[in-house]
Design an enzyme around this catalytic site. Structure first.
Site, PDB file in Angstrom:
ATOM      1  N   GLY A  11       0.314  61.286  88.148  1.00  0.00           N
ATOM      2  CA  GLY A  11       1.691  61.501  87.693  1.00  0.00           C
ATOM      3  C   GLY A  11       2.302  62.719  88.370  1.00  0.00           C
ATOM      4  O   GLY A  11       1.632  63.405  89.152  1.00  0.00           O
ATOM      5  N   VAL A  13       3.211  65.707  87.174  1.00  0.00           N
ATOM      6  CA  VAL A  13       2.535  66.953  86.793  1.00  0.00           C
ATOM      7  C   VAL A  13       1.043  66.855  87.113  1.00  0.00           C
ATOM      8  O   VAL A  13       0.439  67.791  87.649  1.00  0.00           O
ATOM      9  CB  VAL A  13       2.768  67.258  85.294  1.00  0.00           C
ATOM     10  N   ASP A  45      -8.297  53.129  81.639  1.00  0.00           N
ATOM     11  CA  ASP A  45      -7.032  52.665  81.066  1.00  0.00           C
ATOM     12  C   ASP A  45      -6.890  53.377  79.726  1.00  0.00           C
ATOM     13  O   ASP A  45      -7.568  53.040  78.755  1.00  0.00           O
ATOM     14  CB  ASP A  45      -7.053  51.144  80.883  1.00  0.00           C
ATOM     15  N   ALA A  69       1.094  59.944  80.190  1.00  0.00           N
ATOM     16  CA  ALA A  69       2.068  59.643  79.140  1.00  0.00           C
ATOM     17  C   ALA A  69       2.821  58.373  79.508  1.00  0.00           C
ATOM     18  O   ALA A  69       2.814  57.947  80.668  1.00  0.00           O
ATOM     19  CB  ALA A  69       3.069  60.801  78.995  1.00  0.00           C
ATOM     20  N   THR A 110       7.815  67.251  75.062  1.00  0.00           N
ATOM     21  CA  THR A 110       9.139  67.122  75.655  1.00  0.00           C
ATOM     22  C   THR A 110      10.263  67.743  74.819  1.00  0.00           C
ATOM     23  O   THR A 110      10.141  67.844  73.592  1.00  0.00           O
ATOM     24  CB  THR A 110       9.443  65.610  75.845  1.00  0.00           C
ATOM     25  N   ASP A 111      11.348  68.078  75.493  1.00  0.00           N
ATOM     26  CA  ASP A 111      12.584  68.502  74.833  1.00  0.00           C
ATOM     27  C   ASP A 111      13.180  67.367  73.987  1.00  0.00           C
ATOM     28  O   ASP A 111      14.001  67.616  73.118  1.00  0.00           O
ATOM     29  CB  ASP A 111      13.616  68.950  75.885  1.00  0.00           C
ATOM     30  N   TYR A 134      10.877  57.200  72.597  1.00  0.00           N
ATOM     31  CA  TYR A 134      10.056  58.091  73.424  1.00  0.00           C
ATOM     32  C   TYR A 134       9.844  59.432  72.710  1.00  0.00           C
ATOM     33  O   TYR A 134       8.705  59.892  72.556  1.00  0.00           O
ATOM     34  CB  TYR A 134      10.728  58.299  74.790  1.00  0.00           C
ATOM     35  N   TRP A 159      13.072  67.826  81.818  1.00  0.00           N
ATOM     36  CA  TRP A 159      13.758  67.478  83.075  1.00  0.00           C
ATOM     37  C   TRP A 159      12.826  67.674  84.281  1.00  0.00           C
ATOM     38  O   TRP A 159      13.157  68.374  85.250  1.00  0.00           O
ATOM     39  CB  TRP A 159      15.028  68.304  83.235  1.00  0.00           C
TER      40      TRP A 159
HETATM   41  P1  NDP Z   1       4.599  60.634  85.005  1.00  0.00           P
HETATM   42  O1  NDP Z   1       5.259  59.425  84.429  1.00  0.00           O
HETATM   43  O2  NDP Z   1       4.924  61.067  86.381  1.00  0.00           O
HETATM   44  O3  NDP Z   1       3.009  60.427  84.932  1.00  0.00           O
HETATM   45  C1  NDP Z   1       2.391  59.864  83.826  1.00  0.00           C
HETATM   46  C2  NDP Z   1       0.997  59.430  84.244  1.00  0.00           C
HETATM   47  O4  NDP Z   1       0.410  58.755  83.128  1.00  0.00           O
HETATM   48  C3  NDP Z   1       0.998  58.436  85.432  1.00  0.00           C
HETATM   49  O5  NDP Z   1       0.147  58.904  86.452  1.00  0.00           O
HETATM   50  C4  NDP Z   1       0.454  57.160  84.815  1.00  0.00           C
HETATM   51  O6  NDP Z   1      -0.427  56.433  85.623  1.00  0.00           O
HETATM   52  C5  NDP Z   1      -0.363  57.707  83.642  1.00  0.00           C
HETATM   53  N1  NDP Z   1      -0.555  56.618  82.700  1.00  0.00           N
HETATM   54  C6  NDP Z   1       0.396  55.944  82.008  1.00  0.00           C
HETATM   55  N2  NDP Z   1      -0.189  54.954  81.309  1.00  0.00           N
HETATM   56  C7  NDP Z   1      -1.529  54.999  81.587  1.00  0.00           C
HETATM   57  C8  NDP Z   1      -2.650  54.244  81.179  1.00  0.00           C
HETATM   58  N3  NDP Z   1      -2.531  53.219  80.328  1.00  0.00           N
HETATM   59  N4  NDP Z   1      -3.867  54.570  81.655  1.00  0.00           N
HETATM   60  C9  NDP Z   1      -4.015  55.591  82.523  1.00  0.00           C
HETATM   61  N5  NDP Z   1      -2.990  56.362  82.955  1.00  0.00           N
HETATM   62  C10 NDP Z   1      -1.762  56.055  82.479  1.00  0.00           C
HETATM   63  O7  NDP Z   1       4.815  61.811  83.952  1.00  0.00           O
HETATM   64  P2  NDP Z   1       5.196  63.339  84.231  1.00  0.00           P
HETATM   65  O8  NDP Z   1       4.188  63.945  85.119  1.00  0.00           O
HETATM   66  O9  NDP Z   1       6.633  63.409  84.570  1.00  0.00           O
HETATM   67  O10 NDP Z   1       5.038  63.929  82.750  1.00  0.00           O
HETATM   68  C11 NDP Z   1       3.929  64.759  82.375  1.00  0.00           C
HETATM   69  C12 NDP Z   1       4.103  65.149  80.914  1.00  0.00           C
HETATM   70  O11 NDP Z   1       5.339  65.851  80.751  1.00  0.00           O
HETATM   71  C13 NDP Z   1       4.153  63.968  79.941  1.00  0.00           C
HETATM   72  O12 NDP Z   1       3.500  64.319  78.758  1.00  0.00           O
HETATM   73  C14 NDP Z   1       5.639  63.796  79.663  1.00  0.00           C
HETATM   74  O13 NDP Z   1       5.870  63.208  78.399  1.00  0.00           O
HETATM   75  C15 NDP Z   1       6.101  65.241  79.715  1.00  0.00           C
HETATM   76  N6  NDP Z   1       7.515  65.391  80.056  1.00  0.00           N
HETATM   77  C16 NDP Z   1       8.036  64.741  81.152  1.00  0.00           C
HETATM   78  C17 NDP Z   1       9.378  64.852  81.440  1.00  0.00           C
HETATM   79  C18 NDP Z   1       9.989  64.166  82.622  1.00  0.00           C
HETATM   80  O14 NDP Z   1      11.187  64.382  82.875  1.00  0.00           O
HETATM   81  N7  NDP Z   1       9.253  63.345  83.377  1.00  0.00           N
HETATM   82  C19 NDP Z   1      10.271  65.691  80.618  1.00  0.00           C
HETATM   83  C20 NDP Z   1       9.605  66.335  79.517  1.00  0.00           C
HETATM   84  C21 NDP Z   1       8.279  66.196  79.271  1.00  0.00           C
HETATM   85  P3  NDP Z   1       0.042  55.586  86.918  1.00  0.00           P
HETATM   86  O15 NDP Z   1       0.247  56.638  87.981  1.00  0.00           O
HETATM   87  O16 NDP Z   1      -1.104  54.678  87.173  1.00  0.00           O
HETATM   88  O17 NDP Z   1       1.312  54.896  86.492  1.00  0.00           O
END
Ligand code: NDP
Length: 314
Positions: A11, A13, A45, A69, A110-111, A134, A159
């Site tokens: 992801g 982060v 998973d 997430a 999250t915010d 969410y 964000w």
């Molecule tokens: P991303 O959506 O970029 O990454 C989420 C990761 O979770 C992905 O790599 C995804 O895998 C993995 N994932 C989802 N479902 C599964 C599953 N079933 N099994 C294994 N892995 C899974 O999130 P961010 O990095 O943007 O967010 C990081 C944190 O920050 C989260 O907790 C989010 O809620 C929080 N946050 C994010 C914001 C934003 O604007 N994005 C804002 C505020 C908070 P895959 O790569 O395979 O899809």
């Protein structure tokens, strides 16, 4: 050496954490496809309880960093079960396992746990009232982890964007190459926060927290806000992206950006209009603070520009 298990290493982060956490211990990543590009990586998973339990038993981590997430805010309205599984039940499971095993958990939130009806930056103990599925699922995850009894840190950020992944910055750069004029909402205010800075701050926070005795870690367990300093609207963010992206030649010319209201850009999930977080608690407890959002943007854009230059030269 502590064993650190990083969930969601592909992801926004998680990708940055995979490059930032190795000095803190033996890092093992976990992703859905079993590959993270760095560090040993396990397949899991995380929506599947058996797969997650199997991973935890196999790795037996001292510290779990959960960057996984369900972040598809609009899709969560139609698929609440899937959002709840990742955002609420997974942290609950991690907390229960960690509590039993004596492990610690660092988790992100999250915010969007707030309703956006504020006139000063949100503090950690302000009343939560998420506007959509969410935010509700993320709040349930916070509460489950906090109630599990394990040592934990919950970092609420906002964000999030990076040089890779699905985010506002990359969407704006793509649209700027396709269109002369864009419409961007100007009635939502927040603090754009780059994933590399979240990861660097997380590494500093974890290093300081894990150096403490268990009871002191427990005393500092809880929710912390972690976002860039300063704030802007999405419209101001877009204008600044285009100004700076043009200066570093990531785009040939700036599109016109028309300011619109959220009512002119309806989405399945309602977004909070005021999302600015107060980061005082984090600064006072761990001596960690992020720079102004414009400095963070410059850094991500210069990474993108350097990357584009390397690609062109090759
Ligand atoms: P991303 O959506 O970029 O990454 C989420 C990761 O979770 C992905 O790599 C995804 O895998 C993995 N994932 C989802 N479902 C599964 C599953 N079933 N099994 C294994 N892995 C899974 O999130 P961010 O990095 O943007 O967010 C990081 C944190 O920050 C989260 O907790 C989010 O809620 C929080 N946050 C994010 C914001 C934003 O604007 N994005 C804002 C505020 C908070 P895959 O790569 O395979 O899809």
């Amino acid at each position: 050496m502590k064993r650190i298990l990083l969930l969601g290493a592909n992801g926004q982060v998680g990708f940055e954490l995979a490059r930032m956490l190795p000095p803190l211990g033996d890092l093992i990543c976990a992703t859905r496809n079993g590959s993270a590009g760095v560090a040993p990586c396990e397949h899991a998973d995380l929506a599947d309880v058996d797969s997650t339990m199997d991973l935890l038993e196999r790795v037996a981590p001292d510290v779990i960093v959960n960057a996984a997430a369900w972040t598809a805010v609009d899709r969560a309205e139609d698929e609440p079960e899937a959002a709840l599984q990742l955002n609420a039940r997974l942290p609950s499971l991690l907390g229960a396992w960690a509590s039993n095993a004596g492990a610690a958990v660092l988790h992100y939130s999250t915010d969007y746990v707030f309703n956006g009806q504020g006139d000063r930056p949100w503090r950690e103990d302000d009343a939560t009232a998420p506007l959509g599925v969410y935010g509700q699922s993320k709040l349930a995850g916070e509460q489950a982890l906090a109630g599990s009894g394990c040592r934990h840190l919950i970092l609420r950020t906002a964000w999030v964007y990076a040089a890779r992944g699905h985010n506002f910055l990359l969407t704006m750069l793509r649209l700027a190459r396709q269109r002369d004029e864009l419409r961007v909402v100007a009635d939502q205010t927040g603090s754009p926060t780059p994933a590399p800075l979240i990861a660097a701050a997380t590494a500093a926070i974890l290093a300081r927290w894990l150096a403490l005795a268990d009871e002191a870690q427990r005393a500092r367990s809880g929710v912390y806000h972690l976002s860039s300093a300063g704030s802007c609207t999405w419209h101001q963010f877009a204008e600044t992206i285009f100004e700076r992206a043009e200066a570093c030649e990531l785009i040939a010319r700036r599109p016109t950006v028309q300011a619109i209201g959220s009512n002119e850009f309806p989405t399945p999930a309602q977004r909070p209009s005021w999302s600015v977080l107060d980061n005082t608690r984090l600064r006072e407890t761990f001596d960690v603070a992020l720079p102004d959002w414009q400095l963070g943007l410059d850094r991500v854009l210069s990474d993108l520009a350097a990357c584009t230059q390397t690609t062109t030269e090759n």
